[in-house]
Design an enzyme around this catalytic site. Structure first.
Site, PDB file in Angstrom:
ATOM      1  CG  ASN A 110      -0.424   0.687   2.421  1.00 34.53           C
ATOM      2  OD1 ASN A 110      -0.476   1.903   2.548  1.00 34.53           O
ATOM      3  ND2 ASN A 110       0.171  -0.091   3.331  1.00 34.53           N
ATOM      4  CG  PHE A 114      -0.576   9.235   7.013  1.00 36.40           C
ATOM      5  CD1 PHE A 114      -0.492   7.876   7.266  1.00 36.40           C
ATOM      6  CD2 PHE A 114       0.358  10.078   7.615  1.00 36.40           C
ATOM      7  CE1 PHE A 114       0.521   7.362   8.076  1.00 36.40           C
ATOM      8  CE2 PHE A 114       1.365   9.572   8.424  1.00 36.40           C
ATOM      9  CZ  PHE A 114       1.438   8.218   8.649  1.00 36.40           C
ATOM     10  CB  SER A 172       3.622   5.745   7.446  1.00 37.77           C
ATOM     11  OG  SER A 172       3.196   5.709   6.086  1.00 37.77           O
ATOM     12  CG  ASN A 174       3.037   4.660   1.819  1.00 35.68           C
ATOM     13  OD1 ASN A 174       3.806   4.331   0.931  1.00 35.68           O
ATOM     14  ND2 ASN A 174       2.329   3.783   2.515  1.00 35.68           N
ATOM     15  CB  THR A 175       4.125  10.570   5.346  1.00 38.76           C
ATOM     16  OG1 THR A 175       2.734  10.281   5.286  1.00 38.76           O
ATOM     17  CG2 THR A 175       4.302  12.039   5.686  1.00 38.76           C
ATOM     18  CE  LYS A 210       2.499   0.149  12.968  1.00 40.48           C
ATOM     19  NZ  LYS A 210       1.091   0.025  12.536  1.00 40.48           N
ATOM     20  CG  ASN A 239       4.101   1.176   9.652  1.00 43.90           C
ATOM     21  OD1 ASN A 239       3.419   0.756   8.718  1.00 43.90           O
ATOM     22  ND2 ASN A 239       3.813   2.294  10.294  1.00 43.90           N
TER      23      ASN A 239
HETATM   24  C1  LIG Z   1      -3.609  -0.779   3.613  1.00 48.51           C
HETATM   25  C2  LIG Z   1      -2.803  -0.553   4.849  1.00 48.51           C
HETATM   26  C3  LIG Z   1      -2.855   0.675   5.480  1.00 48.51           C
HETATM   27  C4  LIG Z   1      -2.111   0.899   6.642  1.00 48.51           C
HETATM   28  N1  LIG Z   1      -2.191   2.117   7.259  1.00 48.51           N
HETATM   29  C5  LIG Z   1      -1.495   2.322   8.409  1.00 48.51           C
HETATM   30  C6  LIG Z   1      -1.598   3.550   9.106  1.00 48.51           C
HETATM   31  O1  LIG Z   1      -2.345   4.454   8.711  1.00 48.51           O
HETATM   32  N2  LIG Z   1      -0.848   3.726  10.231  1.00 48.51           N
HETATM   33  C7  LIG Z   1      -0.015   2.740  10.712  1.00 48.51           C
HETATM   34  O2  LIG Z   1       0.618   2.935  11.746  1.00 48.51           O
HETATM   35  N3  LIG Z   1       0.066   1.545  10.083  1.00 48.51           N
HETATM   36  C8  LIG Z   1      -0.633   1.320   8.965  1.00 48.51           C
HETATM   37  N4  LIG Z   1      -0.542   0.103   8.335  1.00 48.51           N
HETATM   38  C9  LIG Z   1       0.407  -0.918   8.860  1.00 48.51           C
HETATM   39  C10 LIG Z   1      -0.275  -1.941   9.759  1.00 48.51           C
HETATM   40  O3  LIG Z   1      -0.811  -1.357  10.914  1.00 48.51           O
HETATM   41  C11 LIG Z   1       0.733  -3.027  10.172  1.00 48.51           C
HETATM   42  O4  LIG Z   1       1.746  -2.436  10.944  1.00 48.51           O
HETATM   43  C12 LIG Z   1       1.383  -3.724   8.975  1.00 48.51           C
HETATM   44  O5  LIG Z   1       0.441  -3.910   7.928  1.00 48.51           O
HETATM   45  C13 LIG Z   1       1.954  -5.099   9.343  1.00 48.51           C
HETATM   46  O6  LIG Z   1       0.954  -5.976   9.813  1.00 48.51           O
HETATM   47  P1  LIG Z   1       0.264  -7.107   8.882  1.00 48.51           P
HETATM   48  O7  LIG Z   1       1.382  -7.887   8.256  1.00 48.51           O
HETATM   49  O8  LIG Z   1      -0.583  -7.919   9.825  1.00 48.51           O
HETATM   50  O9  LIG Z   1      -0.547  -6.395   7.881  1.00 48.51           O
HETATM   51  C14 LIG Z   1      -1.284  -0.137   7.168  1.00 48.51           C
HETATM   52  C15 LIG Z   1      -1.248  -1.378   6.526  1.00 48.51           C
HETATM   53  C16 LIG Z   1      -1.994  -1.610   5.377  1.00 48.51           C
HETATM   54  C17 LIG Z   1      -1.923  -2.960   4.721  1.00 48.51           C
END
Ligand SMILES: Cc1cc2nc3c(=O)[nH]c(=O)nc-3n(C[C@H](O)[C@H](O)[C@H](O)COP(=O)(O)O)c2cc1C
Length: 350
Positions: A110, A114, A172, A174-175, A210, A239
């Site tokens: 992704n 934000f 993140s 993406n910022t 985080k 993350n």
């Molecule tokens: C589509 C998407 C959007 C996410 N948006 C955020 C976010 O806004 N803030 C954040 O701290 N982590 C965000 N994450 C990261 C997740 O909270 C998590 O740390 C990461 O996906 C790893 O866990 P997973 O393997 O179970 O997905 C996002 C993940 C995905 C897939």
């Protein structure tokens, strides 16, 4: 409703473009009739950051960014939900497409950037909630912020009274520039101001940081040193990653953005264990990255996580993954002959 979401809705959601499927899931959860959060096996109860969690499995940040579906998610069985990342002003995020499902790899890439409704909308929704279940609020800066620290401070002030805990998201991908805040001196200055803001308020919720799975061990040394010095309440590891393991099969593997799910499991769990060793039980950790069943959840706990979170595994497997994990964890606690899941935290980190 749980079964409907788990069994019937999943194939339907799969047929939609990922972002539409996600909106549909949020809407379905938001419409779920308010019910008491599901009961958990008492052996799974966890006390961390001064909070009592009914079980250690949480919904990770980014799924319910705008706090629209908190009670629905809790009634599926999650022990807690983290909303956000929320920025002071509403933000559209990056142009679509920006969310890619890597089915062959059980992963997601992704570059949402934000996208969120901003502080005041989310605050209004959280303030209306009557439930007592645990909700964390993950905060970050607007992309065009002239002072990022000020945006974090605004997040602390805005949500301190409605959040059971606050997460400072400096990881993140993406910022642009956000991850630079993970460097020792920048982090120290940020945390100092954020803690001052928290301590000036009435509610003083626990503050968590985080981090990214891509930090070096030298960077981790500095992060943990700051966290311990400033008495941070906890850390979330991790993350999404910018790395791309060589064996990815999906045609989306090289899309720009953060990779999550199965291919993230190993790196994020190794970093979790490294963090646990450095923290020396001064504060609890939340393990996240690639959890998809009871074994992967247990591995996070043994690597040092008091609590775990899931995102991609929930998207891939649907709501039934929650029961699978909770039942599997309870069985493992009994099989090990310990009274509670807490006894297994960090047993494999040394
Ligand atoms: C589509 C998407 C959007 C996410 N948006 C955020 C976010 O806004 N803030 C954040 O701290 N982590 C965000 N994450 C990261 C997740 O909270 C998590 O740390 C990461 O996906 C790893 O866990 P997973 O393997 O179970 O997905 C996002 C993940 C995905 C897939």
């Amino acid at each position: 409703m749980r079964r409907v979401l788990g069994d019937l809705a999943l194939p339907l959601l799969r047929a939609l473009a990922p972002e539409r499927a996600h909106r549909a899931a949020i809407r379905a959860l938001a419409l779920m009739p308010a019910s008491a959060p599901a009961q958990s096996d008492p052996a799974l109860a966890v006390e961390a950051f001064g909070l009592k969690f009914p079980n250690p499995l949480g919904l990770a940040a980014g799924f319910d960014k705008n706090a629209e579906a908190v009670d629905g998610a809790l009634s599926l069985g999650f022990g807690f939900v983290e909303v956000g990342t929320l920025t002071p002003r509403p933000q559209a995020g990056n142009p679509q497409p920006r969310l890619f499902r890597l089915d062959e790899d059980q992963a997601i890439v992704n570059r949402m950037g934000f996208n969120n409704c901003g502080h005041s909308d989310a605050l209004a929704r959280l303030a209306r909630r009557k439930g007592r279940a645990i909700v964390g609020v993950n905060i970050g800066p607007n992309k065009d912020a002239s002072d990022r620290t000020a945006d974090f401070v605004a997040g602390v002030k805005t949500f301190a009274d409605v959040a059971d805990y606050l997460t400072i998201n400096i990881s993140s991908p993406n910022t642009p520039g956000l991850r630079d805040l993970q460097q020792g001196e920048a982090l120290d200055a940020l945390i100092a101001r954020v803690i001052d803001a928290r301590d000036a308020g009435r509610s003083r919720p626990p503050l968590l940081v985080k981090i990214a799975p891509d930090v070096t061990l030298a960077e981790l040394d500095a992060i943990v040193a700051v966290a311990r010095k400033r008495r941070i309440d906890g850390m979330i590891v991790s993350n999404t990653t910018l790395a791309r393991p060589a064996n990815l099969q999906s045609r989306h593997a090289n899309e720009t953005g953060g990779l999550s799910g199965r291919p993230l499991f190993e790196a994020s769990t190794a970093l979790l264990a490294q963090t646990f060793r450095r923290v020396e039980r001064q504060f609890p950790l939340i393990g996240v990255g690639g959890i998809e069943d009871a074994d992967t959840a247990m591995a996070k706990i043994e690597a040092g996580a008091s609590l775990v979170q899931i995102y991609t595994g929930f998207v891939m497997r649907g709501a039934r993954v929650i029961d699978d994990i909770l039942e599997g964890l309870a069985e493992r606690v009994k099989a090990r002959g310990v009274g509670s899941i807490g006894a297994l935290v960090g047993t494999a980190a040394r």
